[in-house]
Design a protein around this motif. Sequence first.
Motif, short mmCIF file in Angstrom:
data_model
loop_
_atom_site.label_atom_id
_atom_site.label_comp_id
_atom_site.label_asym_id
_atom_site.label_seq_id
_atom_site.Cartn_x
_atom_site.Cartn_y
_atom_site.Cartn_z
N ARG A 409 0.85 -1.20 0.00
CA ARG A 409 0.00 0.00 0.00
C ARG A 409 0.88 1.23 0.00
O ARG A 409 1.93 1.23 0.66
N LEU A 426 -4.69 7.01 -0.15
CA LEU A 426 -4.28 5.66 0.20
C LEU A 426 -4.49 4.82 -1.06
O LEU A 426 -5.61 4.65 -1.52
N THR A 433 -8.04 -0.02 -5.03
CA THR A 433 -8.72 1.09 -4.34
C THR A 433 -7.80 2.31 -4.21
O THR A 433 -6.59 2.17 -4.04
N VAL A 435 -8.23 5.80 -1.96
CA VAL A 435 -9.07 6.60 -1.05
C VAL A 435 -8.38 7.94 -0.84
O VAL A 435 -7.24 7.99 -0.37
N PHE A 437 -7.92 11.86 0.60
CA PHE A 437 -8.17 12.69 1.79
C PHE A 437 -7.77 14.11 1.39
O PHE A 437 -6.64 14.33 0.98
N ARG A 462 -2.94 2.69 13.16
CA ARG A 462 -3.34 1.45 12.48
C ARG A 462 -3.41 0.30 13.48
O ARG A 462 -4.31 -0.54 13.44
N TRP A 468 -6.80 0.82 7.88
CA TRP A 468 -5.97 1.90 7.38
C TRP A 468 -6.72 3.22 7.20
O TRP A 468 -6.20 4.29 7.49
N GLU A 469 -7.95 3.12 6.70
CA GLU A 469 -8.65 4.37 6.35
C GLU A 469 -8.88 5.26 7.58
O GLU A 469 -8.50 6.43 7.55
N ALA A 473 -7.19 8.96 8.37
CA ALA A 473 -8.05 10.12 8.66
C ALA A 473 -7.64 10.74 10.00
O ALA A 473 -7.49 11.95 10.12
#
Length: 745
Positions: A409, A426, A433, A435, A437, A462, A468-469, A473
Amino acid sequence: MSSRHPFDLSLTLVTDAALCGERGVAAVVAEAVAGGATIVQLRDKLASTEQLLEQVAELAGVIDGRAALVVNDRLDVVVAARERGIRVDGVHLGQSDAAVLAARDALGPDAIVGLTANTRAHLDAVARLPRGTVDYLGVGVIRPTSTKPDHPPALGVDGFAVLAAATDVPCVAIGGVGAADVPELRRAGAAGVAVVSAICAAPDPRAAAAEFAARWAASAGIEADGGSPTASGAPRPAGGVPRVLSIAGSDPSGGAGIQADLKSIAAVGGYGMAAITALTAQNTRGVRGVHVPPATFLADQLDTIADDIEVDAVKIGMLANAEVIDTVAAWLRRIRPPVVVLDPVMVATSGDRLLDPDAERALRDLLPLADLVTPNVAELAVLADAEPATTWAGVIAQAETVSAGFGVRVLAKGGHLDGATAPDALVDAAAATIVEFDGERIATTATHGTGCSLSSALATLRASLGAWEPAVAEARRWLRESLRHGESLAVGGGHGPVHHFAGLWSRGGLATAPTPAEVEAEWWAEIADVRRAIDELPFIRALADGSLPRTAFEEYLAQDAHYLRVYSRTLAEASRLAPDAPAQAFWAAGAQRCLDGELALHRDRLHDLRGPRDQRARPFEPNAANTAYLDHLVASGSRGGYAELIAAVLPCYWIYDDLGRRLVTGGFGPEALSPEHPYADWLAMYGEPAFELATRQAIDTVAAVASRATPAVRARMLRAFRRSAEHELAFFAAPWPADRIEVDA
Ligand SMILES: Cc1ncc(COP(=O)(O)OP(=O)(O)O)c(N)n1
Ligand SMILES: Cc1nc(C(=O)O)sc1CCOP(=O)(O)O
Ligand SMILES: [Mg+2]
């Protein structure tokens, strides 16, 4: 007990028909549940039994199982509703309501039974009940609230924490609670919050509930005891406080490296450990030297830790050479820590490569052993074998390449790109995926160690949040708060550190200085009434629409010329007192500009006032407003020194710049724009970019000093600033004495 109930206590909406108003309770409940309310408590002291039963039926339909429904006070209503087949999950009882034992008997083991408790005696009584009688305690009030006029004395968050710590029954905080209180209450051990007005009286109950829910989710993992029990039996962060190991270099100035890592880990709720890969000699301006101890000694450090301590997460930072990298890789393969975040320190801010080719090769082999890598733009480019990306889309594309190529990742970071925002993303090629921010860029020089701090916070979060998300954040939220307050630490003359504990200190009541941006916003708001009064002056209105009599205009200019001459001296004094060369030069340039302005006024506009005093058409005398203003400026410097003086001179920049721009751009109506305007050429001076720039610099300079000042000095600066703004108002009003000055004291 708690694990028997599939109820989430995080957000209770307690209804209030009056506060819901014409929208009606059902509509507000529907919105609040959509926003994230997890329990709805029907509370209506005026309704009859039949009316309550009707309301229960209506709310049960609206909620439709998406939240739990309980009734306040009225066990009998809950029993009757259930007999009619209406789904109602339980009851909330006060100390003077029906007995909780009777409620448990009547409703059975699966119902929710809540009880109000706000003293130690209440808790002692609960402790004597059979286990499982009460599912949660409503503990309050946190603050005085008009919603319940007969409320018990306010506990404050600290009082709540004391009670919550004295019981193993989940405690829900109630009374005067707003969304901003959520993190603090969660840290104080709250299993949830219960609110009335914050949702029922909100213009948008869904948004209000969503804000509570978001703050609840974002503050996961910060609980005082590693996680309050919830009625849902939600898993606590694995094993409580995560034990996080930083494998990185030492920065003796404390802003980066293991020093930053340890602070970051602690700030976000972890126990920090550090194995040192290298010693640097550095400060906020740069690195002067690096000493790399033998890799065998690093191996000793790592093994010694692992032999004794379970490591929940590892953050890897500066790895000086291939041998060091291989040592770390071998240890990771053996120990297999559950979370590994690798900040691939490869490229200095200057753009220089920090690792030799052998070390870069070794680092590439290390990448697949990490769960997340956090390269900056330059490092990402090296890993992607490409030129540094210049756009956010380019950064994402390279992150996808690296993620796919190394099977890891990637946290793509936009901080080093230009632009008003500083996004992160991410990127996980295996899961396909991305994601993103987003967030506005924070203007600060305090950026030393940002990458180290973010990566170690991520490893910690984490480990505690399990995904992770939310970890990204929360780490971003924390880092942004730390960035905003970094300059207030006033560490070093280069890029200073972020303020790792800004949030904790301010929540703990320790003074955290406002950021320069906060000072700017606060001071501008502080003189809003004065600014409004200036806008309303007939002098300003007439200046804007061109109807100002020339005599009044010339009187104003004559006063201004006198003002500028003395003001120039106060700026020269600010230059003399300035603590550093840039500030000294800035104020000196301002003094020169004022003198130039004064000379130009006499040369170009003040025809009547030219020539020797006895030959002038009109004799000149500074008016009272002018003299008072100048006295204030001089006094500010002699009494309060540099800080007060520059606060006092600021309104002359700021108010003129704001007013001038609005006069020029038609902010006061179309007349100001017209070429026929009699004072058009004079007004145009105000719109000059050089003046705008100087004003910006003046605001930044003063705000930076205020941000670093002690609270007492900052307060004196603000007083001097406000007083000058008031003098500005009087100054504008004086040429047309018909004006009345009305400002709230
Ligand atoms: C969650 C929650 N906690 C406390 C109360 C207060 O209940 P009570 O003491 O019975 O007071 P009234 O609500 O009846 O005025 C509550 N309703 N909910
Ligand atoms: C219903 C109620 N019970 C309280 C208690 O302390 O027992 S305080 C309260 C009212 C809380 O309303 P608001 O969120 O508008 O302050
Ligand atoms: Mg009651």
